[in-house]
Scaffold this motif. Structure first.
Motif, PDB file in Angstrom:
ATOM      1  N   LEU A   1      -7.761  68.310 -68.464  1.00 28.36           N
ATOM      2  CA  LEU A   1      -8.061  66.679 -68.689  1.00 28.36           C
ATOM      3  C   LEU A   1      -9.411  66.607 -68.173  1.00 28.36           C
ATOM      4  CD1 LEU A   1      -6.932  64.038 -69.602  1.00 28.36           C
ATOM      5  CD2 LEU A   1      -6.263  63.442 -67.450  1.00 28.36           C
ATOM      6  N   TYR A   2      -9.779  67.008 -66.878  1.00 24.31           N
ATOM      7  CA  TYR A   2     -11.159  66.827 -66.211  1.00 24.31           C
ATOM      8  C   TYR A   2     -12.229  67.655 -67.164  1.00 24.31           C
ATOM      9  CZ  TYR A   2     -14.457  65.780 -62.722  1.00 24.31           C
ATOM     10  OH  TYR A   2     -15.737  65.425 -62.189  1.00 24.31           O
ATOM     11  N   ALA A   3     -11.878  68.828 -67.649  1.00 26.76           N
ATOM     12  CA  ALA A   3     -12.920  69.472 -68.396  1.00 26.76           C
ATOM     13  C   ALA A   3     -13.088  69.232 -69.779  1.00 26.76           C
ATOM     14  CB  ALA A   3     -12.437  71.015 -68.499  1.00 26.76           C
ATOM     15  N   ALA A   4     -11.983  68.457 -70.254  1.00 27.66           N
ATOM     16  CA  ALA A   4     -11.995  67.835 -71.706  1.00 27.66           C
ATOM     17  C   ALA A   4     -12.934  66.374 -71.494  1.00 27.66           C
ATOM     18  CB  ALA A   4     -10.847  67.658 -72.233  1.00 27.66           C
ATOM     19  N   SER A   5     -12.867  65.745 -70.411  1.00 29.92           N
ATOM     20  CA  SER A   5     -13.625  64.561 -70.280  1.00 29.92           C
ATOM     21  C   SER A   5     -15.344  64.740 -70.220  1.00 29.92           C
ATOM     22  CB  SER A   5     -13.428  64.053 -68.897  1.00 29.92           C
ATOM     23  OG  SER A   5     -13.927  64.541 -67.787  1.00 29.92           O
ATOM     24  N   GLY A   6     -15.746  66.028 -70.301  1.00 30.14           N
ATOM     25  CA  GLY A   6     -17.149  66.188 -70.475  1.00 30.14           C
ATOM     26  C   GLY A   6     -17.797  67.127 -69.635  1.00 30.14           C
ATOM     27  N   CYS A   7     -18.643  67.823 -69.793  1.00 32.84           N
ATOM     28  CA  CYS A   7     -19.260  68.944 -68.728  1.00 32.84           C
ATOM     29  C   CYS A   7     -20.493  68.045 -68.285  1.00 32.84           C
ATOM     30  CB  CYS A   7     -19.872  69.997 -69.495  1.00 32.84           C
ATOM     31  SG  CYS A   7     -20.678  71.339 -68.648  1.00 32.84           S
TER      32      CYS A   7
ATOM     33  N   GLU B   1     -21.154  68.136 -61.671  1.00 36.82           N
ATOM     34  CA  GLU B   1     -19.938  68.277 -60.642  1.00 36.82           C
ATOM     35  C   GLU B   1     -18.608  68.850 -61.345  1.00 36.82           C
ATOM     36  OE1 GLU B   1     -19.311  64.448 -62.245  1.00 36.82           O
ATOM     37  OE2 GLU B   1     -21.136  65.151 -61.631  1.00 36.82           O
ATOM     38  N   THR B   2     -18.699  69.516 -62.397  1.00 35.40           N
ATOM     39  CA  THR B   2     -17.453  69.629 -63.048  1.00 35.40           C
ATOM     40  C   THR B   2     -16.874  70.922 -62.553  1.00 35.40           C
ATOM     41  OG1 THR B   2     -17.831  68.549 -65.183  1.00 35.40           O
ATOM     42  CG2 THR B   2     -16.265  70.445 -65.265  1.00 35.40           C
ATOM     43  N   TRP B   3     -17.702  72.035 -62.350  1.00 34.73           N
ATOM     44  CA  TRP B   3     -17.499  73.377 -61.952  1.00 34.73           C
ATOM     45  C   TRP B   3     -16.840  73.176 -60.496  1.00 34.73           C
ATOM     46  CZ3 TRP B   3     -18.670  77.088 -58.046  1.00 34.73           C
ATOM     47  CH2 TRP B   3     -18.309  78.468 -58.511  1.00 34.73           C
ATOM     48  N   ALA B   4     -17.666  72.459 -59.510  1.00 33.20           N
ATOM     49  CA  ALA B   4     -17.256  72.249 -58.209  1.00 33.20           C
ATOM     50  C   ALA B   4     -15.906  71.560 -58.065  1.00 33.20           C
ATOM     51  CB  ALA B   4     -18.368  71.498 -57.391  1.00 33.20           C
ATOM     52  N   VAL B   5     -15.609  70.464 -58.876  1.00 35.15           N
ATOM     53  CA  VAL B   5     -14.388  69.933 -58.778  1.00 35.15           C
ATOM     54  C   VAL B   5     -13.178  70.617 -59.199  1.00 35.15           C
ATOM     55  CG1 VAL B   5     -13.169  67.738 -59.712  1.00 35.15           C
ATOM     56  CG2 VAL B   5     -15.475  67.612 -59.216  1.00 35.15           C
ATOM     57  N   LEU B   6     -13.355  71.240 -60.356  1.00 35.08           N
ATOM     58  CA  LEU B   6     -12.440  72.237 -60.959  1.00 35.08           C
ATOM     59  C   LEU B   6     -12.094  73.391 -59.852  1.00 35.08           C
ATOM     60  CD1 LEU B   6     -13.122  72.353 -64.605  1.00 35.08           C
ATOM     61  CD2 LEU B   6     -11.421  71.008 -63.458  1.00 35.08           C
ATOM     62  N   LEU B   7     -13.206  73.712 -59.120  1.00 40.79           N
ATOM     63  CA  LEU B   7     -12.971  75.141 -58.134  1.00 40.79           C
ATOM     64  C   LEU B   7     -12.239  74.525 -57.039  1.00 40.79           C
ATOM     65  CD1 LEU B   7     -13.575  77.845 -57.249  1.00 40.79           C
ATOM     66  CD2 LEU B   7     -15.642  76.975 -56.298  1.00 40.79           C
TER      67      LEU B   7
END
Length: 101
Positions: free
Chosen positions: A28-34, A37-43
């Protein structure tokens, strides 16, 4: 009697619920857009989920004793090991694709 059933049910399925929550959040978070901070949040979410699954596996492993051959014990331990593997596998795109934009 009903309280024990749901407590045992939760103990057996908690690792898989953790994996499903991690999977749902990451996609869901990755689909919301790149974003930057996306990589850090997912990590961070992955490390938290791995720590949670590791704790559940350790707790299931330690909780063996005489009941180590019981179905609940095997479900807890097997579910925790499966959750660890599934969360690690779900995190592979983080390592392969690296940071966004």
């Amino acid at each position: 009697m009903g309280d024990h059933f749901f407590r045992k049910l939760w103990q057996g399925t908690a690792p898989l619920v953790l994996w499903a929550s991690h999977f749902f959040f990451c996609y869901l978070y990755a689909a919301s857009g790149c974003r930057r901070e996306t990589w850090a949040v997912l990590l961070g979410a992955t490390l938290l989920a791995l720590a949670g699954a590791g704790w559940l596996a350790w707790k299931a492993w330690r909780g063996g004793g005489e009941a180590s051959l019981g179905v609940l014990h095997m479900a807890r331990l097997g579910g925790a090991i499966l959750a660890l593997a599934a969360i690690a596998w779900s995190a592979m795109p983080l390592l392969v694709f690296g940071r966004c934009g």
